[in-house]
Design an enzyme around this catalytic site. Structure first.
Site, PDB file in Angstrom:
ATOM      1  N   HIS A 212       3.042   7.013   7.921  1.00 28.22           N
ATOM      2  CA  HIS A 212       3.180   5.623   7.473  1.00 28.22           C
ATOM      3  C   HIS A 212       4.479   5.451   6.696  1.00 28.22           C
ATOM      4  CE1 HIS A 212       1.603   6.014   3.073  1.00 28.22           C
ATOM      5  NE2 HIS A 212       1.997   7.188   3.492  1.00 28.22           N
TER       6      HIS A 212
ATOM      7  N   CYS B  75       5.434  -0.998   6.618  1.00 29.69           N
ATOM      8  CA  CYS B  75       4.269  -0.314   7.201  1.00 29.69           C
ATOM      9  C   CYS B  75       3.868  -0.881   8.561  1.00 29.69           C
ATOM     10  CB  CYS B  75       3.100  -0.340   6.219  1.00 29.69           C
ATOM     11  SG  CYS B  75       2.450  -2.001   5.865  1.00 29.69           S
TER      12      CYS B  75
ATOM     13  N   HIS C 164      -1.825  -2.756   3.825  1.00 29.72           N
ATOM     14  CA  HIS C 164      -1.097  -1.557   4.250  1.00 29.72           C
ATOM     15  C   HIS C 164      -1.758  -0.961   5.485  1.00 29.72           C
ATOM     16  CE1 HIS C 164       1.907   1.541   3.581  1.00 29.72           C
ATOM     17  NE2 HIS C 164       0.988   2.455   3.876  1.00 29.72           N
TER      18      HIS C 164
END
Length: 385
Positions: free
Chosen positions: A360, A300, A348
């Protein structure tokens, strides 16, 4: 008296053996009861699909946290390795200088050995004339000064070399510690992912179908929230434009020249954000791989870092450092290119696309994709530029 003694002995034996018999009987009864209870105990209930979903999601989140720890440790290890290499190179150079100083001292020592030491009075009497004595004495004085400088240089180089060697040793120890942390973080990632895969592998086909249905419900709810945010942002933008139009109308023929500088700055930032988002869009479909920074795969924070680097802006490697970069932005004020962070531990991150959606790199087994920012609990957002 003998009869009385024989009468008391059996009575004593009875008192000492009775408790032992009673204890043995009670112990046997307890064992029998426990065995019966163990045999009839019901097996542990199987977790519900909802519990499985929650547990798997939590394991993936923990794996994400461990991935950020791995990324930080890897970055620290790489930086420390470069520092160690530079120190070792410096130590080698100083060793050369130390050897040069040592050779100079050796040359002076050899010269003294060959010529020997002559007292000043002997030099005066052996000289051809007084002027020759003074010339030779001045030369000997200069040689002594050069020798003293050689000794000083040697000691200086020796001290510097020793200091750099100590720094190199300490730096190597720090590197070893960073590499240990790196290995531990890697093992933690693999452990969490292994637990998630093992839990999913135990599901029946029917349970997997139910789990997929729950995922679709979760995605639908997240999409609904994204659409609501999109409506709110569109309404806010319409209100802003209406307010600007009314302000211009009230000022007559004014063109708002006073905002020229701010408009130029906003335009530059918008261009960079568009470039970052365009890069992220072209990565859709590439696999998530923990610790990866491209170009064929990403985790990520690796994706967001690469996207903004493509726009000419360097941001840190981990989510924990990226969240400290730029300006904090409320969810309602998000613009394309902003970074959105998730979970309380900030494990994240995604890049905002607009209309409540982001791009993402989700998790192992998934590809870079577009998704609602409400798919996960939002921690906060920043605008890097």
């Amino acid at each position: 008296m003998p009869a009385l003694a024989s009468h008391r002995k059996p009575r004593t034996r009875v008192r000492t053996t009775t408790p032992a018999v009673g204890l043995t009987t009670a112990a046997l009864a307890s064992v029998t009861l426990l065995s019966a209870q163990s045999a009839t105990a019901a097996p542990a209930p199987k977790p519900s699909i909802e519990d499985v979903q929650k547990k798997v999601d939590d394991l993936y989140r923990q794996a994400g946290t461990a991935t950020q720890q791995y990324n930080r440790a890897k970055e620290a290890s790489t930086t420390q390795r470069a520092k160690v290499d530079a120190l070792l190179e410096d130590v080698a150079k100083r060793a050369d200088k130390l050897n040069d100083a040592r050779r100079t001292l050796g040359a002076y020592a050899a010269a003294q050995y060959r010529t020997g030491s002559i007292a000043p009075s002997a030099t005066f009497f052996l000289a051809d004339d007084p002027q020759s004595y003074f010339d030779e004495s001045q030369l000997m004085s200069r040689m002594t000064g050069q020798q003293q400088k050689a000794v000083t240089d040697f000691r200086t180089q020796q001290a510097k070399a020793s200091k750099k060697r100590a720094e190199a040793v300490q730096s190597l120890q720090t590197l070893t510690s960073a590499q240990t942390t790196l290995r531990t973080s890697k093992q933690n990632v693999q452990k969490k992912l292994g637990e998630a895969r093992a839990m999913l592998s135990e599901l029946t086909a029917e349970e997997k179908a139910r789990l997929a249905a729950l995922e679709r419900q979760k995605e639908a709810e997240a999409k609904r929230k994204a659409e609501e945010l999109a409506r709110q942002q569109a309404a806010a933008e319409a209100d802003r434009k209406a307010a600007e139009a009314a302000k211009e109308a009230a000022s007559g023929s004014g063109t708002g020249t006073g905002t020229g500088t701010g408009t130029g700055s906003d335009s530059s930032a918008t261009t960079k954000a568009q470039k970052a988002l365009a890069f992220a869009t072209t990565q859709i479909g590439k696999p998530y791989v923990w610790g990866a920074t491209g170009p064929s795969s990403y985790d990520c924070s690796g994706l967001t870092q690469a996207a903004w680097r493509a726009a000419g802006v360097d941001i840190p490697r981990t989510t924990w450092d990226q969240v400290k970069t730029g300006t904090r932005i409320a969810t309602a004020d998000l613009r394309p290119g902003d970074l959105v962070f998730f979970y309380d531990d900030i494990s994240h991150v995604g890049i905002y696309k607009g209309d409540g959606m982001m791009i993402h790199a989700p998790k192992p087994g998934a590809n870079v994709r577009e998704e609602s920012i409400y798919y996960m609990p939002i921690h906060g957002s920043v605008r890097p530029s």
